[in-house]
Design an enzyme around this catalytic site. Structure first.
Site, PDB file in Angstrom:
ATOM      1  N   ARG B 262       8.579  19.136  92.413  1.00 16.86           N
ATOM      2  CA  ARG B 262       8.220  18.923  94.239  1.00 16.86           C
ATOM      3  C   ARG B 262       8.578  18.031  94.942  1.00 16.86           C
ATOM      4  O   ARG B 262       7.888  17.272  94.548  1.00 16.86           O
ATOM      5  CB  ARG B 262       6.426  18.448  93.677  1.00 16.86           C
ATOM      6  CG  ARG B 262       5.368  19.557  94.734  1.00 16.86           C
ATOM      7  CD  ARG B 262       4.560  18.567  94.609  1.00 16.86           C
ATOM      8  NE  ARG B 262       3.992  17.449  95.044  1.00 16.86           N
ATOM      9  CZ  ARG B 262       2.711  16.315  94.390  1.00 16.86           C
ATOM     10  NH1 ARG B 262       2.226  16.862  93.153  1.00 16.86           N
ATOM     11  NH2 ARG B 262       3.324  15.563  94.630  1.00 16.86           N
ATOM     12  N   HIS B 266       2.058  16.624  97.250  1.00 18.75           N
ATOM     13  CA  HIS B 266       1.310  17.553  96.416  1.00 18.75           C
ATOM     14  C   HIS B 266       0.445  18.177  97.803  1.00 18.75           C
ATOM     15  O   HIS B 266       0.429  19.192  97.281  1.00 18.75           O
ATOM     16  CB  HIS B 266      -0.123  16.693  96.090  1.00 18.75           C
ATOM     17  CG  HIS B 266      -0.811  17.659  95.678  1.00 18.75           C
ATOM     18  ND1 HIS B 266      -1.196  18.234  94.894  1.00 18.75           N
ATOM     19  CD2 HIS B 266      -2.871  17.670  96.005  1.00 18.75           C
ATOM     20  CE1 HIS B 266      -2.997  19.111  94.635  1.00 18.75           C
ATOM     21  NE2 HIS B 266      -3.542  18.865  95.725  1.00 18.75           N
ATOM     22  N   TYR B 275       3.937   7.169  94.834  1.00 16.96           N
ATOM     23  CA  TYR B 275       4.456   7.352  93.316  1.00 16.96           C
ATOM     24  C   TYR B 275       5.236   8.028  92.680  1.00 16.96           C
ATOM     25  O   TYR B 275       6.132   8.179  91.627  1.00 16.96           O
ATOM     26  CB  TYR B 275       3.014   7.968  92.923  1.00 16.96           C
ATOM     27  CG  TYR B 275       3.449   9.606  93.558  1.00 16.96           C
ATOM     28  CD1 TYR B 275       3.975  10.781  93.094  1.00 16.96           C
ATOM     29  CD2 TYR B 275       1.823   9.658  94.831  1.00 16.96           C
ATOM     30  CE1 TYR B 275       3.831  12.096  94.193  1.00 16.96           C
ATOM     31  CE2 TYR B 275       1.570  10.700  94.851  1.00 16.96           C
ATOM     32  CZ  TYR B 275       2.134  12.044  94.809  1.00 16.96           C
ATOM     33  OH  TYR B 275       2.297  13.320  95.575  1.00 16.96           O
TER      34      TYR B 275
END
Lengths: 329, 362
Positions: B262, B266, B275
């Protein structure tokens, strides 16, 4: 007319619909050769075979989720959850998915789906196998909620549920499985959302559901002995609710009582009382009174379970006391 | 306090995923062997470019306050386009919430699709039955079960069709996924489980979801599991086509794990730099699925400069249409608040509608 037990009526009703519609299938745990743990599906696999009457892995979320997917292909589906307590295991599917699919797809996806389940107490099965959870289902927009009290209603309302374009939770009562009643010959189809006056009366109205209906009728007989004429209404369907039948009765009698097996807080009777309060307040001669299971998990011990569930005695005593208080005022 | 992630070690086995395209776009097999004609090869590129542009446009629309929230698919174009392109018209797709590229392959109008994210409609304004592309599913993993049931339904109808369901690596931690795999195997449902392992479930890395690789879980359920390079559109196409065929003809499910990444957050509500390690991002940016595939088309002569710029032009025009369509989409009529809860409106809802909309008798 044939006399059937409540449990025979379940199989009778499913068979009626399966003969009518060859695309109807049923999924569940132990619904095949075992005929269900309460044997309400006995004989079905013999007539309709293991593809249409399908035993599944012990996987409630899967069987209800798959039932939803299968219904999306346009075929009507019956899913059986062995004990209604276990709808909690698949509540995501029921409350988040099945109930909302029509809404979220702009009316384009229909789920002709019936979830049948054995509901209620009186069998000494304890806290995780005895609950009355019809009020859980009633709270979720998009679900229809039905709970028959007689064999004839089992057949007719089940047929109504199978033919309904919306998902229906169909609560069969464990405590009524052995009870008997006449079922008309030929095809029986009943209308969801209709209550029935099962005993006419003039002094007060008692609304009851499923196992509480015969108990309310017993109480009404005793009240009759005291010169009190009680009208008993079998609610039969919580969603849609036949509010008109309740209001008509209350406008005639002036007093309203509910007999609910679900625990007291947010039980379905609270909704009925609020409807009566809002719409028939000026017909009331006294406060509406709810007779319910207390807000406790159900015990397994016979003596304790009997105390917890509304009994004919408790209904009789509560109604008598309330009527006495009213007349003394 | 949680143990540091490093305590868990890197126990996740990442086997040699199936691939066809090398990093420079060189193909290990002749695409004709995949049944892909030259126009198909170009179509795959066109669809990936359209998807990327539509995705970037959707992110931009969110940043400008035109969409409430949007989960970008940036970096996952090959996994989505390759798999959806491998299906036939009568097959059905159950998406999660990040498969706008697959929706584009199925001909879903992006403006209608994005009305869910614009929060003017509950589930995307398109007909799932017409496009054979289900409604966006937000509870993680629940759609795996719907897909199994749908596949069982089509099998009952005797239709030679399969059902493909998308989910992420995070969904493999859900009971639904495991129940779906077991159910599908027991009933031989013609279903393809397509996991886009993009390595991150919001901020939690794949190592925290599973020690075993996703594709190996299939073994426990008794059907094939395949790990494929999810940034290799041809390898994804090949694996999906095989799995779909196995589903249609043998009624055998397959679990495909497409390794991808990705390259966005998100959703537009989180900051991935908190992160995702910078070196990991850089590594995967170097594996851009569109860049790699373009090199392949260039080296084989299937696509030339004129074709690539025509794709870019079309994507830009489509992005403008999406922008105008989304911004121009006004609120839905208030009456719709009460529509479609049930097939026919029950009395209690009619009364509530009249009360809310001020139509009561007073």
């Amino acid at each position: 007319m044939a006399e059937l037990t409540y449990r025979e009526a379940v199989a009778h009703g499913i068979a009626q619909e399966m003969r009518r519609d060859p695309s109807l299938v049923m999924l569940g745990e132990d619904v095949g050769p075992a005929g269900g743990v309460f044997t309400p599906t006995e004989g079905l696999i013999e007539e309709f075979g293991p593809v249409r009457i399908r035993d599944t892995p012990i996987s409630e979320q899967a069987l209800v989720g798959a039932a939803m997917g299968a219904a999306m292909t346009g075929i009507p589906v019956i899913a059986e959850i062995m004990f209604s307590d276990f709808v909690a295991v698949c509540w995501d599917m029921i409350a988040n998915e099945i109930a909302k699919t029509r809404y979220m797809t702009n009316g384009q996806v229909s789920l002709p789906l019936v979830i049948r389940t054995a509901n209620g107490g009186s069998a000494r099965f304890g806290a995780q196998h005895s609950q009355s959870v019809e009020n859980w289902a009633m709270m979720v927009p998009g679900l229809k909620v039905v709970a028959p009290s007689t064999p004839a209603d089992v057949v007719g309302l089940l047929a109504g549920a199978v033919r309904d374009p919306d998902p229906v939770l169909f609560f069969e009562h464990k405590g009524l499985m052995g009870s008997k009643g006449e079922v008309p010959d030929g095809e029986v189809v009943d209308e969801l959302g209709t209550a029935r006056v099962v005993r006419e009366g003039t002094d007060l109205t008692i609304a009851a559901l499923a196992l509480m209906v015969p108990r309310a009728l017993l109480a009404a007989e005793r009240l009759e002995g005291d010169g009190i004429s009680a009208e008993v209404i079998d609610v039969r369907s919580l969603v849609p609710l036949d509010a008109r039948a309740l209001l008509d009765s209350v406008s005639k009698t002036g007093r309203f009582f509910t007999v609910e097996e679900n625990p007291r807080l947010c039980g379905w009777g609270a909704e009925l009382v609020s409807i009566v309060d809002e719409e028939a307040f000026w017909s009331l001669d006294g406060p509406s009174v709810r007779i319910t299971t207390p807000h406790i998990p159900l015990p397994a011990a016979a003596s304790l379970e009997d105390l917890a569930l509304p009994s004919a005695d408790r209904i009789y005593e509560t109604v008598s006391k309330s009527v006495d208080l009213g007349s003394r005022r | 306090m949680l143990p540091a992630m490093s305590d868990d070690g890197d126990r996740t086995e990442q086997g040699p995923a199936r691939s066809i395209l090398g990093p420079g776009g060189e193909a290990s097999i002749d695409p004709a062997d995949l049944g892909l004609k030259e126009e198909d090869l170009r179509e795959l590129y066109r669809l990936m470019v359209l998807s990327r542009k539509a995705d970037l446009e959707a992110t931009a629309l969110q940043r400008q306050g035109q969409l409430a929230v949007y989960p970008p698919l940036l970096g996952q174009e090959a996994a989505q386009v390759g798999s959806a392109f491998a299906l036939q018209d009568e097959d059905f797709i159950f998406p999660s919430y990040r498969e706008m590229a697959s929706a584009i392959v199925r001909g879903v109008d992006v403006v209608g699709y994005l009305l869910f994210h614009r929060a003017t409609w509950h589930g995307g304004m398109f007909d799932p039955n017409e496009h054979r592309f289900g409604v966006v599913s937000v509870p993680v993993g629940s759609q795996t079960l719907h897909a199994v049931g749908y596949a069982m339904g089509t099998k009952l109808d005797g239709k030679p069709a399969c059902t493909l369901v998308y989910f992420g690596d995070g969904a493999t931690s859900q009971g639904d996924f495991h129940e779906a795999c077991n159910f599908a195997a027991v009933f031989r449902a013609p279903v393809v489980f397509f996991c886009q392992n993009n390595h991150w479930a919001i901020s939690v890395p794949f190592e925290r979801q599973s020690v075993a690789p996703v594709y190996r879980k299939a073994e426990a359920y008794g059907f094939p599991g395949i790990q494929v390079d999810g940034n290799d559109v041809l390898a994804v196409y090949q694996a999906t086509r095989e799995a779909a065929e196995r589903a249609r003809t043998e009624h055998t499910p397959t679990l495909i794990e497409a390794l991808t990444y990705r390259l966005g957050p998100h959703s537009t509500a989180d900051d991935r730099t908190r992160y995702q390690p910078a070196e990991q991002i850089a590594e995967w940016e170097g594996r851009d699925p569109i860049v790699r595939y373009r090199r392949f088309l260039e080296s084989t002569g299937a696509g030339d400069e004129a074709f690539f710029s025509a794709c870019d032009d079309e994507a830009n025009t489509e992005a403008t249409r999406i922008r105008e369509g989304v911004i121009g989409a006004g609120p839905r009529p208030l009456e719709e608040l009460f529509e479609w809860v049930f097939a026919d409106m029950p009395e209690h809802l009619r009364r509530q509608r009249d009360e809310v909309l001020g139509r009561g008798e007073g």
